[in-house]
Design a protein around this motif. Structure first.
Motif, short mmCIF file in Angstrom:
data_model
loop_
_atom_site.label_atom_id
_atom_site.label_comp_id
_atom_site.label_asym_id
_atom_site.label_seq_id
_atom_site.Cartn_x
_atom_site.Cartn_y
_atom_site.Cartn_z
N PHE A 43 6.16 1.18 3.56
CA PHE A 43 4.76 0.56 3.91
C PHE A 43 3.93 0.94 2.63
N ALA A 44 4.29 1.76 1.82
CA ALA A 44 3.36 1.65 0.29
C ALA A 44 3.54 0.64 -0.30
N PRO A 45 2.36 0.10 -0.93
CA PRO A 45 2.50 -1.14 -1.67
C PRO A 45 3.24 -0.76 -2.88
N THR A 46 3.74 -2.31 -3.43
CA THR A 46 4.62 -2.30 -4.47
C THR A 46 3.81 -1.96 -5.70
N ASP A 47 4.33 -1.23 -6.64
CA ASP A 47 3.64 -0.96 -7.72
C ASP A 47 3.34 -2.09 -8.63
N TYR A 48 2.45 -2.36 -9.61
CA TYR A 48 2.28 -3.51 -10.31
C TYR A 48 2.82 -3.61 -11.60
N GLN A 49 3.67 -2.26 -12.00
CA GLN A 49 4.21 -2.55 -13.33
C GLN A 49 5.92 -1.99 -13.23
N GLN A 50 5.87 -1.09 -12.23
CA GLN A 50 7.39 -0.86 -11.89
C GLN A 50 8.17 -1.74 -10.73
N GLY A 51 7.38 -2.26 -9.97
CA GLY A 51 7.83 -3.06 -8.76
C GLY A 51 8.25 -2.01 -7.71
N ASP A 52 9.24 -2.32 -6.94
CA ASP A 52 9.84 -1.39 -5.81
C ASP A 52 10.60 -0.21 -6.52
N SER A 53 11.12 -0.29 -7.67
CA SER A 53 11.79 0.86 -8.21
C SER A 53 11.00 2.07 -8.20
N TYR A 54 9.79 2.19 -8.19
CA TYR A 54 8.89 3.51 -8.01
C TYR A 54 9.12 4.09 -7.03
N ARG A 55 9.56 3.55 -5.92
CA ARG A 55 9.58 4.27 -4.69
C ARG A 55 10.48 5.40 -4.76
N ILE A 56 11.39 5.59 -5.66
CA ILE A 56 12.27 6.97 -5.39
C ILE A 56 11.21 7.95 -5.99
N ILE A 57 10.16 7.71 -6.35
CA ILE A 57 9.09 8.79 -6.45
C ILE A 57 8.97 9.65 -5.39
N PHE A 58 9.24 9.09 -3.89
CA PHE A 58 8.92 9.81 -2.79
C PHE A 58 10.01 10.81 -2.62
N ILE A 59 11.10 10.87 -3.23
CA ILE A 59 12.16 11.83 -3.37
C ILE A 59 12.26 12.49 -4.32
N HIS A 60 12.16 12.11 -5.47
CA HIS A 60 12.29 12.54 -6.96
C HIS A 60 11.07 13.66 -6.93
N VAL A 61 9.80 13.40 -6.90
CA VAL A 61 8.67 14.07 -7.00
C VAL A 61 8.59 15.34 -6.18
N PRO A 62 9.03 15.25 -4.66
CA PRO A 62 8.88 16.28 -3.91
C PRO A 62 10.27 17.24 -4.36
N ALA A 63 11.30 16.80 -4.80
CA ALA A 63 12.38 17.33 -5.00
C ALA A 63 12.11 18.37 -6.17
N ALA A 64 11.47 17.54 -7.45
CA ALA A 64 11.26 18.36 -8.61
C ALA A 64 10.22 19.38 -8.45
N SER A 65 9.23 18.96 -7.67
CA SER A 65 7.97 20.01 -7.41
C SER A 65 8.38 21.33 -6.72
N MET A 66 9.29 21.14 -5.68
CA MET A 66 9.81 22.20 -4.87
C MET A 66 10.81 23.11 -5.46
N SER A 67 11.55 22.18 -6.60
CA SER A 67 12.55 22.93 -7.45
C SER A 67 11.87 24.34 -8.11
N MET A 68 10.59 23.79 -8.47
CA MET A 68 9.92 25.00 -9.22
C MET A 68 9.34 26.22 -8.07
N ALA A 69 8.63 25.55 -7.12
CA ALA A 69 8.30 26.42 -6.08
C ALA A 69 9.26 27.23 -5.63
N ALA A 70 10.61 26.87 -5.42
CA ALA A 70 11.70 27.70 -4.81
C ALA A 70 12.17 28.58 -5.81
#
Length: 248
Positions: A43-70
């Protein structure tokens, strides 16, 4: 605060508290990750530069930030174990290490998958990527040290020292994009400023970050309970628990 926490240095009380917290952590983690992932991917809109490929951010960013928190949680537990000689803190550090390693691997893998269409390559020796890879090696080093000594007190001390020293890598990961020339984009979530993404993308991302944190907490509690039982198998309360569950 310390007076409230100190009784839970007792293994039985720590086990009971973990058992009470685990269902809540698990339910909230499943709910939030489900909501955040579906919202972000569908349901999030498509990014105007990266298209739909940016949607991996919803897994990558939480994993990266929580890897440091853990890692910070593991190092904090190791510090408590070394300074105050609380064995249950050592067990918690040992419980977090494998989970942190897996989350860090997920962050690296999804980052590579995102980098391929954006940068044209799976991997570059970029400051952010390299320091995140070092984080994975630190996790693996802690795991190896815990498993290398038959004397678990010595193992916890050696692994704890490595975990504490490795904390220096966390600010390097955090600020590597600002300190060095980097292909990796800067932070899109701002605390004191307006975030560099619309709310329709930001909210599912924040939900998933919180969900990943709760998931790590739930998995850590499962492993923590297993560590407690393994280290206290001859205690009467563990035997009674085993009998109650029908374990011979």
């Amino acid at each position: 605060m310390w007076k409230w926490l100190h009784p839970y240095a007792d293994p039985q009380r720590a086990y009971q508290l973990s058992s009470k917290l685990l269902p809540w952590f698990s339910l909230l983690a499943i709910s939030l990750i489900g909501i955040g992932t579906v919202w972000g991917l569908l349901f999030a809109p498509t990014d105007y530069q990266q298209g739909d490929s940016y949607r991996i951010i919803f897994i990558h960013v939480p994993a990266a930030s929580m890897s440091m928190a853990a890692y910070m949680a593991m190092a904090s537990a190791a510090f408590v174990g070394i300074v105050w000689q609380i064995k249950s803190a050592d067990w918690m550090a040992a419980a977090i290490a494998p989970i942190g390693a897996v989350i860090t691997f997920i962050a690296l893998f999804t980052g590579a998958a995102w980098g391929k269409p954006m940068w044209g390559t799976w991997w570059v020796w970029d400051a952010r990527l390299t320091s995140e890879l070092v984080l994975l090696f630190l996790y693996l080093g802690v795991i190896a040290l815990y498993a290398s000594f038959e004397d678990k007190v010595l193992a916890a001390r050696a692994a704890g020292i490595l975990a504490i020293v490795g904390v220096i890598n966390i600010p390097i990961i955090k600020y590597s994009v600002e300190w060095w020339s980097s292909l990796h984009q800067g932070s899109t979530i701002k605390i004191t400023e307006k975030s560099a993404m619309p709310d329709s993308m930001l909210y599912p991302l924040l939900i998933n970050i919180l969900g990943f944190g709760l998931m790590i907490g739930a998995l850590s509690l499962v492993r923590f309970k297993a560590e407690i039982l393994a280290r206290n198998s001859m205690r009467p309360w563990v035997r009674e628990l085993a009998q109650a569950k029908g374990v011979k």
